[in-house]
Design a protein around this motif. Structure first.
Motif, PDB file in Angstrom:
ATOM      1  N   SER A  12     -29.093 -40.487  53.211  1.00  0.00           N
ATOM      2  CA  SER A  12     -28.876 -41.910  52.938  1.00  0.00           C
ATOM      3  C   SER A  12     -30.164 -42.595  52.495  1.00  0.00           C
ATOM      4  CB  SER A  12     -28.310 -42.595  54.178  1.00  0.00           C
ATOM      5  OG  SER A  12     -29.245 -42.499  55.236  1.00  0.00           O
ATOM      6  N   ALA A  13     -31.149 -41.803  52.086  1.00  0.00           N
ATOM      7  CA  ALA A  13     -32.470 -42.347  51.738  1.00  0.00           C
ATOM      8  C   ALA A  13     -32.425 -43.198  50.471  1.00  0.00           C
ATOM      9  CB  ALA A  13     -33.471 -41.208  51.556  1.00  0.00           C
ATOM     10  N   TYR A  14     -33.302 -44.175  50.477  1.00  0.00           N
ATOM     11  CA  TYR A  14     -33.599 -44.983  49.299  1.00  0.00           C
ATOM     12  C   TYR A  14     -35.045 -44.628  49.003  1.00  0.00           C
ATOM     13  CZ  TYR A  14     -33.789 -49.169  46.359  1.00  0.00           C
ATOM     14  OH  TYR A  14     -33.907 -50.038  45.299  1.00  0.00           O
ATOM     15  N   LEU A  15     -35.331 -44.054  47.837  1.00  0.00           N
ATOM     16  CA  LEU A  15     -36.684 -43.588  47.627  1.00  0.00           C
ATOM     17  C   LEU A  15     -37.240 -43.890  46.260  1.00  0.00           C
ATOM     18  CD1 LEU A  15     -36.625 -39.975  46.680  1.00  0.00           C
ATOM     19  CD2 LEU A  15     -35.002 -40.553  48.403  1.00  0.00           C
ATOM     20  N   THR A  16     -38.566 -43.903  46.218  1.00  0.00           N
ATOM     21  CA  THR A  16     -39.314 -44.064  44.979  1.00  0.00           C
ATOM     22  C   THR A  16     -40.032 -42.746  44.746  1.00  0.00           C
ATOM     23  OG1 THR A  16     -39.598 -46.423  45.379  1.00  0.00           O
ATOM     24  CG2 THR A  16     -41.106 -45.405  43.817  1.00  0.00           C
ATOM     25  N   LEU A  17     -39.888 -42.233  43.524  1.00  0.00           N
ATOM     26  CA  LEU A  17     -40.456 -40.929  43.231  1.00  0.00           C
ATOM     27  C   LEU A  17     -40.698 -40.764  41.741  1.00  0.00           C
ATOM     28  CD1 LEU A  17     -37.651 -38.213  43.312  1.00  0.00           C
ATOM     29  CD2 LEU A  17     -37.195 -40.624  43.152  1.00  0.00           C
ATOM     30  N   HIS A  18     -41.567 -39.840  41.436  1.00  0.00           N
ATOM     31  CA  HIS A  18     -41.688 -39.332  40.076  1.00  0.00           C
ATOM     32  C   HIS A  18     -40.931 -38.015  40.074  1.00  0.00           C
ATOM     33  CE1 HIS A  18     -44.282 -41.963  37.826  1.00  0.00           C
ATOM     34  NE2 HIS A  18     -45.155 -42.011  38.816  1.00  0.00           N
ATOM     35  N   TYR A  19     -40.224 -37.745  38.975  1.00  0.00           N
ATOM     36  CA  TYR A  19     -39.569 -36.441  38.854  1.00  0.00           C
ATOM     37  C   TYR A  19     -39.571 -35.984  37.413  1.00  0.00           C
ATOM     38  CZ  TYR A  19     -35.321 -38.870  37.289  1.00  0.00           C
ATOM     39  OH  TYR A  19     -34.425 -39.634  36.595  1.00  0.00           O
ATOM     40  N   ARG A  20     -39.458 -34.682  37.266  1.00  0.00           N
ATOM     41  CA  ARG A  20     -39.447 -34.062  35.946  1.00  0.00           C
ATOM     42  C   ARG A  20     -38.514 -32.867  35.999  1.00  0.00           C
ATOM     43  NH1 ARG A  20     -42.863 -30.011  32.811  1.00  0.00           N
ATOM     44  NH2 ARG A  20     -43.423 -29.144  34.822  1.00  0.00           N
ATOM     45  N   LEU A  21     -37.638 -32.791  35.018  1.00  0.00           N
ATOM     46  CA  LEU A  21     -36.778 -31.630  34.834  1.00  0.00           C
ATOM     47  C   LEU A  21     -37.246 -30.989  33.541  1.00  0.00           C
ATOM     48  CD1 LEU A  21     -34.325 -30.245  36.172  1.00  0.00           C
ATOM     49  CD2 LEU A  21     -32.881 -31.548  34.621  1.00  0.00           C
ATOM     50  N   ILE A  27     -41.053 -27.277  28.755  1.00  0.00           N
ATOM     51  CA  ILE A  27     -40.658 -28.324  27.809  1.00  0.00           C
ATOM     52  C   ILE A  27     -39.846 -29.343  28.595  1.00  0.00           C
ATOM     53  CG2 ILE A  27     -39.298 -28.856  25.753  1.00  0.00           C
ATOM     54  CD1 ILE A  27     -40.027 -25.984  24.787  1.00  0.00           C
ATOM     55  N   ASN A  28     -40.325 -30.592  28.619  1.00  0.00           N
ATOM     56  CA  ASN A  28     -39.661 -31.637  29.405  1.00  0.00           C
ATOM     57  C   ASN A  28     -38.266 -31.933  28.882  1.00  0.00           C
ATOM     58  OD1 ASN A  28     -41.861 -31.946  31.055  1.00  0.00           O
ATOM     59  ND2 ASN A  28     -42.497 -33.904  30.207  1.00  0.00           N
ATOM     60  N   ILE A  29     -37.326 -32.043  29.802  1.00  0.00           N
ATOM     61  CA  ILE A  29     -35.980 -32.519  29.499  1.00  0.00           C
ATOM     62  C   ILE A  29     -35.934 -34.002  29.842  1.00  0.00           C
ATOM     63  CG2 ILE A  29     -33.537 -32.278  30.097  1.00  0.00           C
ATOM     64  CD1 ILE A  29     -34.437 -29.243  30.807  1.00  0.00           C
ATOM     65  N   VAL A  30     -36.476 -34.336  30.994  1.00  0.00           N
ATOM     66  CA  VAL A  30     -36.644 -35.728  31.420  1.00  0.00           C
ATOM     67  C   VAL A  30     -37.852 -35.771  32.354  1.00  0.00           C
ATOM     68  CG1 VAL A  30     -35.049 -35.537  33.381  1.00  0.00           C
ATOM     69  CG2 VAL A  30     -35.490 -37.765  32.386  1.00  0.00           C
ATOM     70  N   LYS A 142     -37.069 -26.031  35.851  1.00  0.00           N
ATOM     71  CA  LYS A 142     -38.065 -26.463  36.828  1.00  0.00           C
ATOM     72  C   LYS A 142     -37.759 -27.909  37.184  1.00  0.00           C
ATOM     73  CE  LYS A 142     -41.865 -23.582  35.263  1.00  0.00           C
ATOM     74  NZ  LYS A 142     -43.229 -23.574  34.703  1.00  0.00           N
ATOM     75  N   PHE A 143     -37.825 -28.215  38.473  1.00  0.00           N
ATOM     76  CA  PHE A 143     -37.650 -29.576  38.963  1.00  0.00           C
ATOM     77  C   PHE A 143     -38.905 -29.925  39.745  1.00  0.00           C
ATOM     78  CE2 PHE A 143     -35.636 -32.349  42.408  1.00  0.00           C
ATOM     79  CZ  PHE A 143     -35.706 -33.509  41.654  1.00  0.00           C
ATOM     80  N   GLU A 144     -39.727 -30.818  39.172  1.00  0.00           N
ATOM     81  CA  GLU A 144     -40.955 -31.254  39.824  1.00  0.00           C
ATOM     82  C   GLU A 144     -40.723 -32.626  40.413  1.00  0.00           C
ATOM     83  OE1 GLU A 144     -45.675 -32.119  38.778  1.00  0.00           O
ATOM     84  OE2 GLU A 144     -44.286 -31.578  37.175  1.00  0.00           O
ATOM     85  N   VAL A 145     -41.203 -32.822  41.621  1.00  0.00           N
ATOM     86  CA  VAL A 145     -40.995 -34.105  42.289  1.00  0.00           C
ATOM     87  C   VAL A 145     -42.253 -34.509  43.050  1.00  0.00           C
ATOM     88  CG1 VAL A 145     -39.986 -33.056  44.348  1.00  0.00           C
ATOM     89  CG2 VAL A 145     -39.444 -35.411  43.800  1.00  0.00           C
TER      90      VAL A 145
END
Length: 151
Positions: A12-21, A27-30, A142-145
């Motif tokens: 149920s978290a509300y969070l602030t984060l950087h992420y990259r898929l 090669i970045n997707i997002v 890859k999922f970077e967070v």
């Protein structure tokens, strides 16, 4: 002296984060790392469920890269989702001046009012072959967070 436990990501978290898929060859997707971080409510559909699952239990401040096999990410490719569509169906879902090219993502009306999209693989006078698999199906990713804050 108080012993405070680290704040961790919950369902149920509300969070602030950087992420990259990204693809496995980086090669970045997002990615949000080049701009403002994302703020999101867990379980609201802002992140795919398999990405949310990676974050459960991580403490605030974590910076981690997950390598996800196709079965953990967008699933394996399904050959049944490569379908031939008649010219009549294609015309029903197009503007009259539509000029399709191989690789185009085409949106279709689904029975019951929904929408779905497929990538054009072949086209001729009788119809077209579309791939309705997710574009990343069958791919490892890859999922970077970096978890900045958790409420």
């Amino acid at each position: 002296m108080t012993n405070t436990s680290p704040v961790i990501v919950t369902e149920s978290a509300y969070l602030t984060l950087h992420y990259r898929l990204a693809s496995m060859d980086d090669i970045n997707i997002v990615s949000t790392f080049e701009g403002n971080p994302a703020t999101l409510q867990f379980g609201s559909g802002q992140l795919a469920p398999f990405l949310e699952a990676c974050l459960i239990g991580l403490p605030e401040g974590t910076h981690h890269v997950f390598e996800l096999a196709p079965e953990q990410a967008f699933g394996p490719r399904n050959p049944d989702l490569v379908q031939r569509v008649s010219r009549a169906t294609l015309d029903e879902n197009s503007n009259l001046d539509e000029n399709y090219r191989i690789g185009d993502l085409v949106d279709f009306a689904a029975p019951g009012g929904g929408r779905f999209a497929g990538v054009l693989r072949e086209i001729d006078d009788l119809g077209a072959l579309f791939d309705f698999n997710h574009p990343l199906a069958g791919e490892s990713v890859k999922f970077e967070v970096k978890i900045i804050g958790i409420l």
